[in-house]
Design a protein around this motif. Structure first.
Motif, PDB file in Angstrom:
ATOM      1  N   LYS A  66       0.816  -1.212   0.000  1.00 43.58           N
ATOM      2  CA  LYS A  66       0.000   0.000   0.000  1.00 43.58           C
ATOM      3  C   LYS A  66       0.853   1.267   0.000  1.00 43.58           C
ATOM      4  O   LYS A  66       0.307   2.373  -0.075  1.00 43.58           O
ATOM      5  CB  LYS A  66      -0.949  -0.010   1.206  1.00 43.58           C
ATOM      6  CG  LYS A  66      -1.989  -1.116   1.137  1.00 43.58           C
ATOM      7  CD  LYS A  66      -2.889  -1.139   2.358  1.00 43.58           C
ATOM      8  CE  LYS A  66      -3.793   0.066   2.425  1.00 43.58           C
ATOM      9  NZ  LYS A  66      -4.741  -0.025   3.563  1.00 43.58           N
ATOM     10  N   THR A  67       2.181   1.108   0.087  1.00 45.43           N
ATOM     11  CA  THR A  67       3.100   2.238  -0.021  1.00 45.43           C
ATOM     12  C   THR A  67       4.279   1.816  -0.889  1.00 45.43           C
ATOM     13  O   THR A  67       4.566   0.622  -1.032  1.00 45.43           O
ATOM     14  CB  THR A  67       3.633   2.687   1.353  1.00 45.43           C
ATOM     15  OG1 THR A  67       4.490   1.663   1.883  1.00 45.43           O
ATOM     16  CG2 THR A  67       2.495   2.965   2.329  1.00 45.43           C
ATOM     17  N   LYS A  68       4.977   2.787  -1.437  1.00 41.57           N
ATOM     18  CA  LYS A  68       6.143   2.483  -2.255  1.00 41.57           C
ATOM     19  C   LYS A  68       7.258   1.868  -1.410  1.00 41.57           C
ATOM     20  O   LYS A  68       8.005   1.008  -1.880  1.00 41.57           O
ATOM     21  CB  LYS A  68       6.638   3.753  -2.956  1.00 41.57           C
ATOM     22  CG  LYS A  68       5.667   4.266  -4.017  1.00 41.57           C
ATOM     23  CD  LYS A  68       6.217   5.494  -4.728  1.00 41.57           C
ATOM     24  CE  LYS A  68       5.246   5.978  -5.796  1.00 41.57           C
ATOM     25  NZ  LYS A  68       5.752   7.186  -6.503  1.00 41.57           N
TER      26      LYS A  68
END
Length: 228
Positions: free
Chosen positions: A72-74
């Motif tokens: 859900k995040t880089k």
């Protein structure tokens, strides 16, 4: 479909999202009008007023059902991708094959070559240009006169690896006409399920493990009904 994908989610926090990919839905596609897991999960996040980022770190073939983790995040995507690259992500599968393996427990080691024009792979000799080593181990869970249920531990991640190696061993997967399964009347799902996934959480560093039961009809004869 966004509501249906919500029902497939097994775990979610600020960094990762773990869900079941239904058979028949691609992980990601450029084909116009065709839904895929990445777009469905982006829409799911957007519906919750979240930034609709979904990081893809591993894949499953379109006809295969199974458990997957998305970032859900880089930062989480980079950490998970590093685990995949280091082969430290645990992956197990159930497969129903035609026939019985010579040994109930064993390993398969081959060298595979991918043909990008046909999107198929095949077992080749070790010195074939571009050939990549493929390894898996298996345990026979159950057998009938014609078919067997295998629990497979994937040790490498090659294109169509399980399907190609089992076919090369003389035991194609039930429903896999692409790799030599016998023809049956009517539509048969590919009897392959990514049933277990283990990885280290990119933020908490805790070991995470998830398991699912196969839903494809080809598996029902081997699994007892779930307790209500």
């Amino acid at each position: 479909m966004t509501g249906q994908i919500k029902d497939q989610i097994r775990y979610e926090d600020d960094a990762v999202l773990v869900c079941r990919k239904p058979a028949g839905i691609p992980v990601q596609t450029a084909r116009a009008g065709q839904q895929d897991m990445v777009s469905l999960l982006k829409n799911y996040r957007a519906a919750k007023k979240e930034e609709p980022y979904i990081g893809l770190v591993h894949r499953l073939d379109q006809p295969v059902e199974g458990i997957m983790v998305f970032a859900k995040t880089k930062q989480a995507a980079a950490a998970l991708a590093a685990q995949v690259g280091a082969r430290s992500v645990d992956k197990n599968y159930y497969a129903v094959i035609w026939g019985k393996m010579k040994e109930k427990d064993g390993e398969l080691c081959d060298h595979l070559s991918k043909d990008g024009r046909t999107n198929c792979s095949r077992a080749v000799s070790e010195n074939t240009p571009g050939a990549k080593r493929a390894e898996l181990s298996y345990h026979t869970v159950a057998e009938t006169e014609e078919k067997s249920l295998l629990f497979i531990t994937l040790k490498t991640g090659r294109h169509h690896q399980i399907r190609v190696q089992l076919s090369h061993a003389g035991h194609p997967i039930y429903g896999d006409g692409k790799y030599g399964a016998r023809k049956e009347s009517g539509y048969l799902p590919l009897a392959l399920c990514s049933c277990r996934l283990g990885f280290v959480h990119p933020v908490t560093k805790k070991k995470m493990e998830f398991e699912i039961r196969p839903e494809g009809k080809a598996f029902f004869e081997f699994f007892p009904p779930e307790e209500k």
